[in-house]
Design a protein around this motif. Structure first.
Motif, PDB file in Angstrom:
ATOM      1  N   ALA A  61     -31.056 -24.825 -17.983  1.00 39.71           N
ATOM      2  CA  ALA A  61     -31.620 -23.764 -17.155  1.00 39.71           C
ATOM      3  C   ALA A  61     -32.113 -22.664 -18.084  1.00 39.71           C
ATOM      4  O   ALA A  61     -31.433 -22.296 -19.041  1.00 39.71           O
ATOM      5  N   VAL A  81     -28.983 -29.084  -5.048  1.00 41.42           N
ATOM      6  CA  VAL A  81     -30.379 -29.018  -5.470  1.00 41.42           C
ATOM      7  C   VAL A  81     -30.875 -27.587  -5.412  1.00 41.42           C
ATOM      8  O   VAL A  81     -31.390 -27.069  -6.376  1.00 41.42           O
ATOM      9  N   ALA A  82     -30.752 -26.939  -4.312  1.00 44.24           N
ATOM     10  CA  ALA A  82     -31.122 -25.533  -4.167  1.00 44.24           C
ATOM     11  C   ALA A  82     -30.499 -25.054  -2.857  1.00 44.24           C
ATOM     12  O   ALA A  82     -30.177 -25.851  -1.986  1.00 44.24           O
ATOM     13  N   ALA A  83     -30.361 -23.772  -2.724  1.00 44.57           N
ATOM     14  CA  ALA A  83     -29.754 -23.242  -1.503  1.00 44.57           C
ATOM     15  C   ALA A  83     -30.542 -23.713  -0.291  1.00 44.57           C
ATOM     16  O   ALA A  83     -31.737 -23.498  -0.206  1.00 44.57           O
ATOM     17  N   GLY A 104     -32.099 -19.637 -14.362  1.00 46.37           N
ATOM     18  CA  GLY A 104     -32.742 -20.364 -13.268  1.00 46.37           C
ATOM     19  C   GLY A 104     -31.957 -21.599 -12.875  1.00 46.37           C
ATOM     20  O   GLY A 104     -30.835 -21.836 -13.334  1.00 46.37           O
ATOM     21  N   GLU A 105     -32.566 -22.391 -12.028  1.00 48.10           N
ATOM     22  CA  GLU A 105     -31.948 -23.617 -11.536  1.00 48.10           C
ATOM     23  C   GLU A 105     -31.811 -24.644 -12.662  1.00 48.10           C
ATOM     24  O   GLU A 105     -32.718 -24.796 -13.487  1.00 48.10           O
ATOM     25  N   MET A 106     -30.677 -25.340 -12.693  1.00 51.48           N
ATOM     26  CA  MET A 106     -30.490 -26.403 -13.667  1.00 51.48           C
ATOM     27  C   MET A 106     -31.475 -27.524 -13.368  1.00 51.48           C
ATOM     28  O   MET A 106     -31.701 -27.865 -12.210  1.00 51.48           O
ATOM     29  N   GLN A 107     -32.061 -28.063 -14.419  1.00 45.17           N
ATOM     30  CA  GLN A 107     -32.966 -29.194 -14.289  1.00 45.17           C
ATOM     31  C   GLN A 107     -32.654 -30.219 -15.356  1.00 45.17           C
ATOM     32  O   GLN A 107     -32.125 -29.888 -16.408  1.00 45.17           O
ATOM     33  N   SER A 113     -28.926 -31.491 -18.956  1.00 42.21           N
ATOM     34  CA  SER A 113     -29.500 -30.555 -17.992  1.00 42.21           C
ATOM     35  C   SER A 113     -29.579 -29.190 -18.649  1.00 42.21           C
ATOM     36  O   SER A 113     -28.800 -28.881 -19.551  1.00 42.21           O
TER      37      SER A 113
END
Length: 146
Positions: A82, A13-15, A86-89, A80
């Motif tokens: 990005a 999800v995120a670091a 940025g972060e994949m969503q 998905s």
């Protein structure tokens, strides 16, 4: 459809934010002739990779369109993306309608809005319903539409 294989996908999800687990099952890939399976839509999507997304400047905004992928969503579990590394969503897509597989429902979200000129790159990843993945990265200039 018959379930033939089980696979657990772990998505970071995120670091430091933890791990989300989601169970997906590969769908039966018996051809239907109606473009309902990964085996049927993958050749189309591979041949039309350059059309997966589009960017349009409109009304003071950058609009990131997913229309092409919406039309070919049967055979996909998810899309998905990005923006600018940025972060994949996940892009929310309506369920496949086997009776009208390529129609985009009127209530579907077709594009997302970003500040004007802010989209430089877009990475897209597809998860097919046979659990295979495909991805591509796009530069703004290559996906701009009038």
């Amino acid at each position: 459809m018959n379930r033939v294989t089980t696979m657990v996908l772990a998505l970071a999800v995120a670091a430091g934010a933890g791990l989300a687990e989601e169970t997906r099952v590969a769908e039966d890939q018996t051809p239907t002739g109606k473009f309902l399976t990964a085996g049927e839509v993958r050749p189309i999507l591979e041949a039309t990779k350059g059309n997966w997304i589009a960017v349009r400047e409109f009304n003071g905004m950058d609009l990131l369109y997913f229309t092409h992928l919406l039309a070919w969503r049967c055979g996909l579990y998810e899309v998905s993306f990005a923006v600018n590394g940025g972060e994949m969503q996940r892009f929310d897509m309506p369920d496949c309608d086997p009776a009208n597989a390529m129609a985009v429902p009127p209530e579907a979200t077709v594009y997302l809005e970003y500040p004007l000129g802010s989209i430089e790159t877009v990475a897209v990843e597809l998860l097919y319903d046979d659990l295979a993945r495909a991805g591509e990265s796009f530069q703004r200039a290559n996906v701009m539409t009038p």
